[in-house]
Design an enzyme around this catalytic site. Structure first.
Site, PDB file in Angstrom:
ATOM      1  N   THR A  78      -1.617  13.985 -22.685  1.00  0.00           N
ATOM      2  CA  THR A  78      -1.323  14.841 -23.561  1.00  0.00           C
ATOM      3  C   THR A  78      -0.633  14.586 -24.489  1.00  0.00           C
ATOM      4  OG1 THR A  78      -2.084  16.853 -21.902  1.00  0.00           O
ATOM      5  CG2 THR A  78      -1.221  17.278 -23.922  1.00  0.00           C
ATOM      6  N   LYS A  97     -10.792  19.488 -23.276  1.00  0.00           N
ATOM      7  CA  LYS A  97     -10.119  19.414 -22.077  1.00  0.00           C
ATOM      8  C   LYS A  97     -11.091  19.918 -21.142  1.00  0.00           C
ATOM      9  CE  LYS A  97      -6.492  18.362 -19.379  1.00  0.00           C
ATOM     10  NZ  LYS A  97      -5.778  17.234 -19.127  1.00  0.00           N
ATOM     11  N   GLY A 102      -9.140  13.707 -20.303  1.00  0.00           N
ATOM     12  CA  GLY A 102      -9.625  13.774 -18.952  1.00  0.00           C
ATOM     13  C   GLY A 102      -8.372  14.533 -17.971  1.00  0.00           C
ATOM     14  N   GLY A 160      -5.785  13.681 -14.574  1.00  0.00           N
ATOM     15  CA  GLY A 160      -5.473  12.864 -13.547  1.00  0.00           C
ATOM     16  C   GLY A 160      -5.786  11.338 -13.890  1.00  0.00           C
ATOM     17  N   ARG A 190       6.084   5.926 -23.028  1.00  0.00           N
ATOM     18  CA  ARG A 190       7.606   5.505 -22.239  1.00  0.00           C
ATOM     19  C   ARG A 190       7.778   6.712 -21.634  1.00  0.00           C
ATOM     20  NH1 ARG A 190      12.507   1.527 -24.372  1.00  0.00           N
ATOM     21  NH2 ARG A 190      13.163   1.286 -22.174  1.00  0.00           N
TER      22      ARG A 190
END
Length: 226
Positions: free
Chosen positions: A17, A38, A117, A119, A177
């Site tokens: 996200t 989503k 997506g 997961g 990161r």
């Protein structure tokens, strides 16, 4: 410019996200009409306006085409679990035709649809099927989000192999990161640049959630213009 693409992650909690918001910001800066989708989200909440998912809420806020919540997220599941577990617990059957109709509607209302997506790539939505099957049906090009941490190289390469094995094109990848203390960051990025079968669209530095605004500056969209 392609009219829709899919955001896949190497795992859950790798920053799909965050990367999606950055890409939407960059697309908005190009003057495009953007919509976010989503299709399936677990771990949603009911705060008095119906069951809604925080990721979908964030995406809806960044995309510049005004949409009803249900248009952004047709399946909002309460349980914070794999979608197939949450759907079974709530007696919900995730219907690919519903997902496809929703995507087609958003394409009509926008220049480009970012589809995020849930997961990782092979996340199940039922005992027999995965969300990736629907992505294959729609022939969506894929942007892969890699959460930079120990173990991400294997996860990234295996996910890229699976996407390509499914006959889909990876049009770019984004490094996010997720851990400011990750050692050998530069070496990890270099290996990904060498091994990923697509260009790097950007690197998103670690930052607290309150500072995650105007992130389009971290994204380079040249690959999406093809």
């Amino acid at each position: 410019m392609i009219d829709a693409f899919f955001i896949a992650g190497t795992d859950t909690d790798v920053g799909k996200t965050v990367a999606s918001k950055a890409i939407l910001d960059a697309l908005n800066m190009k003057g495009l009409r953007t919509a976010a989708y989503k299709p399936v989200a677990a771990g949603s909440e009911d705060k008095g306006e119906g069951v809604q998912n925080s990721d979908a809420i964030h995406l809806r806020a960044v995309a510049n085409v005004e949409l009803r919540y249900e248009e952004v997220n047709p399946y909002a599941l309460l349980m914070p679990a794999s979608p197939h577990i949450a759907a079974e617990a709530e007696n919900v059957v995730i219907d690919y035709s519903v997902l496809s109709e929703g995507l087609a509607s958003l394409k009509e209302k926008s220049d480009v649809v970012l589809v995020e997506g849930a997961g990782g790539w092979r996340v199940p939505v039922s005992k027999d099927d995965c969300l990736s099957t629907w992505v294959q049906q729609e022939k969506l090009p894929v942007v892969l989000v890699v959460g930079i941490k120990l173990g991400c190289l294997s996860h990234a390469m295996l996910t890229a192999e699976a996407i390509q094995h499914d006959g889909l094109e990876i049009i770019g990848w984004v490094a996010n990161r997720v851990n400011p203390g990750t050692e050998n960051y530069a070496e990890i990025i270099k290996m990904l640049e060498d091994k990923m079968p697509a260009p790097k669209l950007g690197e998103i530095p670690y930052m607290p959630s309150v500072k995650r605004k105007n992130m389009g500056k971290y994204i380079h969209l040249e690959a999406l213009d093809n």
